[in-house]
Design a protein around this motif. Structure first.
Motif, PDB file in Angstrom:
ATOM      1  N   GLU A   1      33.623  -8.131  -5.271  1.00  0.00           N
ATOM      2  CA  GLU A   1      32.754  -7.362  -6.160  1.00  0.00           C
ATOM      3  C   GLU A   1      32.628  -5.944  -5.616  1.00  0.00           C
TER       4      GLU A   1
ATOM      5  N   SER B   1      30.590  -3.054  -4.274  1.00  0.00           N
ATOM      6  CA  SER B   1      29.305  -2.982  -3.580  1.00  0.00           C
ATOM      7  C   SER B   1      28.513  -1.763  -4.056  1.00  0.00           C
ATOM      8  N   PRO B   2      27.206  -1.763  -3.844  1.00  0.00           N
ATOM      9  CA  PRO B   2      26.405  -0.583  -4.192  1.00  0.00           C
ATOM     10  C   PRO B   2      26.887   0.680  -3.469  1.00  0.00           C
ATOM     11  N   ILE B   3      27.370   0.543  -2.269  1.00  0.00           N
ATOM     12  CA  ILE B   3      27.886   1.697  -1.520  1.00  0.00           C
ATOM     13  C   ILE B   3      29.118   2.259  -2.229  1.00  0.00           C
ATOM     14  N   THR B   4      30.000   1.389  -2.691  1.00  0.00           N
ATOM     15  CA  THR B   4      31.194   1.827  -3.404  1.00  0.00           C
ATOM     16  C   THR B   4      30.824   2.475  -4.736  1.00  0.00           C
ATOM     17  N   VAL B   5      29.838   1.911  -5.420  1.00  0.00           N
ATOM     18  CA  VAL B   5      29.378   2.503  -6.680  1.00  0.00           C
ATOM     19  C   VAL B   5      28.876   3.925  -6.428  1.00  0.00           C
ATOM     20  N   ASN B   6      28.110   4.124  -5.365  1.00  0.00           N
ATOM     21  CA  ASN B   6      27.621   5.461  -5.020  1.00  0.00           C
ATOM     22  C   ASN B   6      28.774   6.409  -4.696  1.00  0.00           C
TER      23      ASN B   6
ATOM     24  N   GLU C   1      30.456   7.439  -7.890  1.00  0.00           N
ATOM     25  CA  GLU C   1      29.645   8.435  -8.602  1.00  0.00           C
ATOM     26  C   GLU C   1      29.791   9.807  -7.949  1.00  0.00           C
TER      27      GLU C   1
ATOM     28  N   LYS D   1      40.355   0.272  -5.447  1.00  0.00           N
ATOM     29  CA  LYS D   1      39.524   0.052  -6.627  1.00  0.00           C
ATOM     30  C   LYS D   1      40.480  -0.284  -7.767  1.00  0.00           C
TER      31      LYS D   1
END
Length: 171
Positions: free
Chosen positions: A35, A37-42, A45, A121
């Motif tokens: 999945e 991770s929130p770190i990757t999402v940041n 962005e 990704k």
């Protein structure tokens, strides 16, 4: 002389089954997914924001998630040499933006694809666990070898890949 080894059938079957499972297990471990991770999402962005900042600074326009707008801005950044073939991080950020557009228009999911070469990704088409699209490097690979990048054409190719995956017969 020669010593003969007698192996009974159940033992032989077990040995063959273990060898087969070992082979399947080795194949299954050639790649895997995780999945996002929130770190990757940041981080994703921040990459998008870097291209948005360039568009605002140079053209007074911004990315808005709309395909035509965002593709046109990225093409202009390339055509006016604001982002060049040496700007690999920015080129990959553009690929990420293409992926975001594709994700929103085609109902895809971001995942992390991991293989012997590292982590990437990727977009995954729902219902097709073994089919992946790698938009992040689509622009950079062309630019790095001196091919003129047509962002709209790359998007069309990615879109066609999604269609091809969805049209595969279910096996």
């Amino acid at each position: 002389m020669f010593n003969s080894v007698v192996v009974n059938r159940p033992v032989l079957f077990l040995m063959v089954a273990l060898l087969a499972l070992g082979s399947v297990s080795a194949q299954a471990q050639q790649w895997r997914t995780e999945e996002i991770s929130p770190i990757t999402v940041n981080a994703m962005e921040a990459q998008r924001q870097s291209i948005d900042d360039l568009a605002r600074r140079h053209f007074g326009r911004q990315l808005n998630g709309q395909k035509d707008n965002d593709i046109a801005l990225m093409q202009r950044l390339l055509d006016e040499n604001i982002v060049t073939s040496r700007d690999v991080r920015q080129l990959q950020s553009m690929g990420l933006i293409l992926g975001q557009i594709l994700k929103s228009q085609k109902g895809l999911s971001w995942i992390i694809y991991i293989d012997k070469y590292g982590r990437s990704k990727a977009l995954q088409v729902r219902g097709f666990e073994k089919e992946f699209i790698f938009p992040v490097t689509q622009i950079s690979r062309k630019a790095e070898v001196g091919i003129r990048v047509n962002v709209a054409e790359i998007y069309k190719e990615l879109e066609q890949t999604v269609i091809d995956i969805r049209n595969k017969p279910p096996f």
